[in-house]
Scaffold this motif. Structure first.
Motif, PDB file in Angstrom:
ATOM      1  N   MET A   1      31.496  83.608  42.862  1.00 32.94           N
ATOM      2  CA  MET A   1      31.865  82.223  43.120  1.00 32.94           C
ATOM      3  C   MET A   1      32.525  82.134  44.492  1.00 32.94           C
ATOM      4  O   MET A   1      33.364  82.944  44.851  1.00 32.94           O
ATOM      5  N   ASN A   2      32.171  81.150  45.205  1.00 31.86           N
ATOM      6  CA  ASN A   2      32.717  80.904  46.533  1.00 31.86           C
ATOM      7  C   ASN A   2      34.186  80.476  46.409  1.00 31.86           C
ATOM      8  O   ASN A   2      34.513  79.568  45.650  1.00 31.86           O
ATOM      9  N   ALA A   3      35.076  81.108  47.154  1.00 31.33           N
ATOM     10  CA  ALA A   3      36.512  80.786  47.087  1.00 31.33           C
ATOM     11  C   ALA A   3      36.800  79.375  47.589  1.00 31.33           C
ATOM     12  O   ALA A   3      37.833  78.795  47.260  1.00 31.33           O
ATOM     13  N   LEU A   4      35.898  78.820  48.373  1.00 31.87           N
ATOM     14  CA  LEU A   4      36.076  77.474  48.910  1.00 31.87           C
ATOM     15  C   LEU A   4      35.763  76.391  47.880  1.00 31.87           C
ATOM     16  O   LEU A   4      36.228  75.266  48.008  1.00 31.87           O
ATOM     17  N   ASN A   5      35.009  76.730  46.844  1.00 28.63           N
ATOM     18  CA  ASN A   5      34.602  75.731  45.846  1.00 28.63           C
ATOM     19  C   ASN A   5      35.765  74.984  45.200  1.00 28.63           C
ATOM     20  O   ASN A   5      35.704  73.759  45.088  1.00 28.63           O
TER      21      ASN A   5
ATOM     22  N   ALA B   1      31.182  65.786  53.117  1.00 26.46           N
ATOM     23  CA  ALA B   1      31.580  67.176  53.369  1.00 26.46           C
ATOM     24  C   ALA B   1      31.720  67.965  52.071  1.00 26.46           C
ATOM     25  O   ALA B   1      31.132  69.046  51.917  1.00 26.46           O
ATOM     26  N   THR B   2      32.485  67.435  51.135  1.00 31.33           N
ATOM     27  CA  THR B   2      32.752  68.190  49.907  1.00 31.33           C
ATOM     28  C   THR B   2      31.562  68.179  48.961  1.00 31.33           C
ATOM     29  O   THR B   2      31.192  69.211  48.405  1.00 31.33           O
ATOM     30  N   GLY B   3      30.957  67.023  48.774  1.00 34.07           N
ATOM     31  CA  GLY B   3      29.789  66.935  47.898  1.00 34.07           C
ATOM     32  C   GLY B   3      28.615  67.712  48.464  1.00 34.07           C
ATOM     33  O   GLY B   3      27.863  68.356  47.724  1.00 34.07           O
ATOM     34  N   GLY B   4      28.456  67.646  49.774  1.00 34.29           N
ATOM     35  CA  GLY B   4      27.395  68.424  50.412  1.00 34.29           C
ATOM     36  C   GLY B   4      27.590  69.905  50.207  1.00 34.29           C
ATOM     37  O   GLY B   4      26.644  70.641  49.912  1.00 34.29           O
ATOM     38  N   HIS B   5      28.828  70.353  50.338  1.00 36.94           N
ATOM     39  CA  HIS B   5      29.131  71.767  50.107  1.00 36.94           C
ATOM     40  C   HIS B   5      28.829  72.150  48.656  1.00 36.94           C
ATOM     41  O   HIS B   5      28.178  73.164  48.393  1.00 36.94           O
ATOM     42  N   MET B   6      29.322  71.340  47.736  1.00 38.56           N
ATOM     43  CA  MET B   6      29.115  71.664  46.320  1.00 38.56           C
ATOM     44  C   MET B   6      27.633  71.636  45.960  1.00 38.56           C
ATOM     45  O   MET B   6      27.142  72.533  45.263  1.00 38.56           O
ATOM     46  N   ALA B   7      26.909  70.623  46.419  1.00 39.02           N
ATOM     47  CA  ALA B   7      25.474  70.548  46.118  1.00 39.02           C
ATOM     48  C   ALA B   7      24.730  71.730  46.725  1.00 39.02           C
ATOM     49  O   ALA B   7      23.843  72.305  46.092  1.00 39.02           O
ATOM     50  N   GLY B   8      25.123  72.096  47.937  1.00 36.39           N
ATOM     51  CA  GLY B   8      24.455  73.206  48.607  1.00 36.39           C
ATOM     52  C   GLY B   8      24.728  74.556  47.976  1.00 36.39           C
ATOM     53  O   GLY B   8      23.894  75.466  48.051  1.00 36.39           O
ATOM     54  N   THR B   9      25.886  74.714  47.352  1.00 32.32           N
ATOM     55  CA  THR B   9      26.220  76.004  46.748  1.00 32.32           C
ATOM     56  C   THR B   9      25.915  76.059  45.254  1.00 32.32           C
ATOM     57  O   THR B   9      25.762  77.138  44.701  1.00 32.32           O
TER      58      THR B   9
END
Length: 152
Positions: A1-5, A64-72
């Motif tokens: 799991m990505n620590a940034l999530n 920014a946040t939704g894009g990150h979450m969707a991408g990961t």
């Protein structure tokens, strides 16, 4: 799991709570007194202006946040072929609709307030803010469904 999530999730949810709460507050607590002429035009303009800024800043945070979450967390296939993906896409559609309604309603209100009116612009903005409030509830329900790990 990505620590940034967890950070992205927290920022995303924090802005969602602030934004949807602001939309509901304006629709349910601010607009009714404006319709009756019981609120100062300057105060109404200030509140609606702040909601507009929250909407715009939240949009940046959501991208920014939704894009990150969707991408990961999702692939194009999982977004288009799974129940969870459909919920994410529903949330995105609701976000666009609510944003548009808030911007349109805010514009009607501020244009009328700039012309020195109160009740008429509040009446003109009413369907936009009530629509945004209803869709905000749908957005929260959709988020709740998405957050339910055992539901899907």
């Amino acid at each position: 799991m990505n620590a940034l999530n967890p950070v992205m999730w927290s920022v995303h949810v924090g802005f969602a709570v602030l934004w949807t709460g602001g939309v509901l507050f304006v629709a349910l607590a601010v607009l009714p007194p404006a319709l009756r002429g019981e609120i100062d035009g300057g105060a109404l303009g200030s509140i609606v202006g702040r909601l507009r800024w929250i909407t715009r800043i939240a949009a940046l945070a959501f991208v920014a946040t939704g894009g990150h979450m969707a991408g990961t967390l999702y692939s194009v296939e999982s977004l288009t072929s799974s129940t969870r993906g459909h919920l994410v896409l529903t949330m995105i559609a609701l976000w666009f609709l609510i944003t548009g309604l808030v911007e349109a309603g805010s514009g009607k209100l501020t244009d009328g307030l700039d012309a020195g009116k109160l009740r008429e612009p509040a009446r003109d903005a009413k369907p936009f803010f009530y629509g945004a409030a209803g869709l905000s509830v749908a957005l929260v329900v959709t988020a709740g469904l998405l957050a339910s790990p055992n539901l899907f």
